[in-house]
Enzyme design. Structure first.
Site, PDB file in Angstrom:
ATOM      1  CG  LEU A 213      -1.876  -1.134   1.437  1.00  0.00           C
ATOM      2  CD1 LEU A 213      -2.659  -0.936   2.731  1.00  0.00           C
ATOM      3  CD2 LEU A 213      -2.825  -1.272   0.251  1.00  0.00           C
ATOM      4  CG  ASP A 214       0.346   4.418  -2.854  1.00  0.00           C
ATOM      5  OD1 ASP A 214       1.261   3.717  -3.323  1.00  0.00           O
ATOM      6  OD2 ASP A 214      -0.559   4.929  -3.541  1.00  0.00           O
ATOM      7  NE  ARG A 215       5.451   8.297   5.103  1.00  0.00           N
ATOM      8  CZ  ARG A 215       6.625   8.824   5.386  1.00  0.00           C
ATOM      9  NH1 ARG A 215       7.488   9.059   4.415  1.00  0.00           N
ATOM     10  NH2 ARG A 215       6.949   9.139   6.618  1.00  0.00           N
TER      11      ARG A 215
END
Length: 254
Positions: free
Chosen positions: A65-67
């Site tokens: 997942l993106d940050r």
């Protein structure tokens, strides 16, 4: 509004000797990207599973997942299950559902975006190297959307918002964010695909400021991995998790 800048805690919702499923908060990085990074999810998992690792376990993060995206992350503990989950991903036997808070009210309760996506820097100048956009020469991409709730909240930039469930059919980088922005319903808090590129650039230079809060409303983009289903050797696995506090608070007007 709750400060999430240093939110490095994660919740374990399922664990066996072969895999572990956790809920990653925003803005926790999944794994280190450069030397000197702050603590990451992988760091936390290695600490939590120190005994397993000492006895031969090997961690493989299956879905990244993106940050600033929160939600479910599946991690295999050994090569065999890493391979099983990896093959499931390849044959599209993995279904993901995300929840997003978006600007405006979509016209339809259910809609699909099947526009191809391409990295913007491949054909035009962009101050943000990772930014992507809809482009006819891009990769085939498809996302299905369902409006879960429409609500109003008084802000300086508008008062109509929606909680939308997104089901990506393909898995392109930033796909849900790009498709929603293309449809005119950018995700609240999105520094890259929201009000303008200046939000991302200013945040890099100054960090979170009152000016950015007025434009973005939330310090992270309001995208959450809420459901994950995987089929492995005829056996189905399914996990779900609710919205994080900051997204619940925005929807409920807290």
């Amino acid at each position: 509004m709750r400060d999430i800048a240093n939110n490095t805690n994660f919740e374990v919702i399922d664990e066996t000797e072969d895999y572990i499923v956790v809920v990653k908060p925003a803005p926790l990085l999944v794994h280190p990207s450069v030397p000197g990074n702050p603590p990451t999810l992988l760091d936390g998992l290695e600490g939590l599973l120190a005994f397993d690792l000492a006895n031969g376990a090997q961690l493989s993060i299956i879905n990244r997942l993106d940050r600033e995206t929160s939600g479910l992350v599946l991690v295999a503990k050994n090569k065999e299950w890493a391979s099983r989950f990896g093959k499931a991903m390849q044959r599209r036997a993995v279904e993901k559902e995300y929840l997003a808070i978006v600007w405006g009210w979509p016209v339809e309760d259910e809609f699909v975006c099947a526009e191809p996506i391409r990295q913007m820097s491949e054909f035009m100048e962009s101050a943000i190297w990772v930014k992507r956009c809809v482009n006819p020469e891009g990769q085939v991409s498809e996302t299905r959307f369902v409006v879960e709730r429409r609500f109003e909240r008084e802000t300086s930039n508008g008062n109509q918002f929606a909680l939308v469930r997104a089901k990506p059919v393909t898995g392109r980088m930033h796909q849900i964010r790009v498709h929603l922005a293309h449809l005119g319903h950018a995700i609240v808090g999105d520094k890259i695909y929201g009000p303008g590129e200046h939000c991302y650039l200013n945040h890099i230079e100054t960090g979170w400021t009152p000016e950015l809060e007025r434009e973005l409303l939330l310090p992270r983009h309001a995208l959450h991995s809420a459901k994950l289903e995987v089929e492995v050797n005829g056996e189905s696995f399914s996990w779900e998790c609710g919205l994080p506090e900051e997204m619940v608070g925005f929807v409920d007007g807290d």
